[in-house]
Write an enzyme that holds these catalytic residues in place. Structure first.
Site, PDB file in Angstrom:
ATOM      1  N   TYR A  48       8.052  18.105  47.650  1.00 25.42           N
ATOM      2  CA  TYR A  48       9.346  17.942  48.610  1.00 25.42           C
ATOM      3  C   TYR A  48       9.836  19.288  48.630  1.00 25.42           C
ATOM      4  CZ  TYR A  48      14.423  16.744  48.891  1.00 25.42           C
ATOM      5  OH  TYR A  48      15.539  16.591  49.643  1.00 25.42           O
ATOM      6  N   TYR A  62      11.040  11.346  57.962  1.00 26.95           N
ATOM      7  CA  TYR A  62      11.688  12.003  56.622  1.00 26.95           C
ATOM      8  C   TYR A  62      11.620  10.848  55.456  1.00 26.95           C
ATOM      9  CZ  TYR A  62      14.519  14.972  53.573  1.00 26.95           C
ATOM     10  OH  TYR A  62      14.822  15.846  52.477  1.00 26.95           O
TER      11      TYR A  62
END
Lengths: 136, 390
Positions: free
Chosen positions: B343, B293
């Site tokens: 994103y 991440y």
């Protein structure tokens, strides 16, 4: 009341007392009455002994900078930039998040000693902030 | 005998919308598009979806989506909290549902107008009194209002302790941008990034500059989870879930775990690592590629340590050795990641993990990829997953 004031902390059962102490010029630390553990940020129950009884002690306001960041963007109305945010390890052993004032961005560093001062906004809102102090 | 999720479920389909800065459509529309795309990818009729999982931050409720895509009976639905920390958690929910017979075709989705609508970087405000808002109250008055400020506080401490430089962060940004140059879906496609450009970019929250931040994106991404047996009968090569877990640890806060003794590590990610390795019966040496991440570059370097790819403080050395590049030890975010593809709160990193297992990434390493590690949000209650070959 100025149109552009800093965001006020929402107040509830678990945090309002701390801001009321700040409004009186004091930096509070929550203390468990069961096991005397100090804790911050405040919570309704002690994570060590599960007691829900607590009181507040007044911090000396002295500590050292554990970490920091300098915020430059975005610029929210009600705050002055560059905005220096610090984590302070207080003498009493708890850690808190606050702002460093009266300091240029290139002066801030890890482990510097700081002391609490009460800052008052034009709208009368008061909050504990810190400034650099000479080492003990 | 504890039930393990090892090899109990597989990812059979992935679907993405176009990634843009202004979709011009509703989030429900994006969600419906990516869910149908995941079904088409797998060869499953959207009417056969019987389970849905998303993020509490997602505005599209399960039944709104179900009506939009023409799904029928739903027997499992849930939403996971904590922003990007939910990404792998949705898969954990889906895998449990499949393994226990609660549902057989579970789709995990996240669809957001993350640039033209609600921007994560807009941060917090004080409208509702809840335990979470009282938590944020400690930061609002001081102007610490958005993810960059919270992550910078940890990153600065970590970099100070281990001598990590801005160039090291830049190496992460450039590595992922280089991956994005091969990926036409990516924001970073056609936009190479040099170290000079990186270092000249404005600092936003010291020590983090513009290129240390992820994108803000309008788009959706969906992942279809089903049993391994069923996945083997569908269109795509399955990505089998070897291990998956959620993870939160003592003293956990959402983004602001500032009150633990040590700030220079990620205890929740170490918990996730221990659990997925144990469940999968694998270790760091077995992992061929990763989708860690990456809302911020510093998070990648710290996770290399959390997942045991190196020792404490050695993440920067791996980055300097080019470990994250396509021919490196651990090709990472080969689609560009949240920093240079889009994103979509980490769900798009899961999709890339699946592509790597299929051998279909635009940044596919030349070496064989047996196992891919995928992680959820950093600095929040999180999770991790290991994908493997059928």
């Amino acid at each position: 009341m100025t149109e552009y004031a800093r965001i006020k902390p929402p107040l509830g059962h678990d945090n309002a007392w701390w801001w009321e102490m700040a409004d009186k010029g004091k930096l509070g630390i929550q203390r468990c009455l069961g096991c005397k553990t100090l804790r911050h940020p405040p919570r309704p129950m002690c994570g060590e002994c599960r007691s829900m009884e607590w009181d507040a002690v007044e911090s000396s306001g002295r500590g050292v900078i554990c970490s920091y960041t300098i915020l430059t963007h975005p610029k929210f109305p009600g705050y002055e930039y560059p905005l220096i945010i610090i984590l302070v390890d207080l003498e009493e052993g708890t850690r808190m998040t606050s702002q460093l004032v009266d300091c240029q961005p290139d002066e801030v560093d890890f482990d510097l000693p700081v002391e609490m001062v009460i800052h008052e906004d034009p709208d009368g809102f008061r909050l504990p902030v810190f400034r650099l102090r000479s080492a003990d | 005998m504890p039930v393990s999720l090892k090899n109990e479920a597989a990812i059979a389909g992935i679907g993405v919308t176009e990634f843009t800065k202004n979709s011009g459509v509703s989030e429900l529309s994006l969600a419906a598009q990516c869910v149908v795309a995941a079904c088409d990818d797998a060869g499953v009729d959207p009417g056969d979806i019987d389970g849905l999982v998303s993020f509490t931050l997602d505005s599209t409720d399960e039944i709104e989506l179900a009506r939009a895509v023409g799904a029928g009976d739903l027997t499992f639905y849930s939403k996971i909290n904590y922003g990007g920390g939910a990404a792998v958690g949705t898969i954990a929910q889906a895998a449990m549902a499949v393994a226990t017979g609660q549902a057989s075709n579970v789709v995990c989705y996240r669809a957001m107008n993350g640039r033209s609508g609600k921007r994560m970087g807009q941060g917090i405000s004080g409208d509702i009194i809840s335990s979470d808002i009282i938590h944020w109250s400690w930061y609002m008055a001081y102007g610490m209002l958005n993810p960059g400020s919270w992550i910078a506080m940890i990153a600065n401490k970590y970099m100070h302790k281990y001598g990590v430089t801005r160039e090291d962060l830049g190496r992460v940004a450039i590595s992922q941008r280089t991956h994005a140059l091969r990926n036409p879906r990516a924001f970073g496609y056609g936009k190479p990034l040099s170290m000079e450009q990186y270092l000249e970019a404005p600092v936003i929250a010291h020590p983090l500059c513009l290129f240390d931040f992820c994108q803000e994106t309008d788009g959706g991404c969906a992942i279809l989870v089903t049993s391994v047996e069923r996945a083997l009968e569908l269109k795509q090569k399955p990505a089998v879930i070897r291990g998956v877990t959620q993870a939160s640890t003592r003293g956990q806060e959402q983004m602001t775990s500032f009150y633990r003794e040590e700030l220079e590590s990620l205890p929740e990610m170490e918990l996730a690592a221990a659990r997925v390795y144990a469940m999968a019966g694998l270790g760091p040496d077995d992992i061929d590629a990763a989708c860690l991440y990456d809302a911020f570059t510093s998070e990648i370097i710290m996770q290399l340590e959390s997942f045991g790819f190196c020792g404490r403080g050695e993440g920067k050395d791996m980055v300097r050795d080019g470990a994250l590049d396509i021919d490196g030890r651990l090709p990472n975010n080969t689609h560009g990641g949240l920093i240079s593809e889009a994103y979509i709160h980490g769900i798009n990193n899961i999709a890339e993990g699946v592509r790597l297992i299929r051998g279909e990434s635009t940044g596919q390493p030349s070496k064989a990829v047996e196992h891919v590690l995928v992680s959820s949000g950093v600095g929040v209650p999180t999770g991790a997953m290991i994908l493997g070959q059928a």
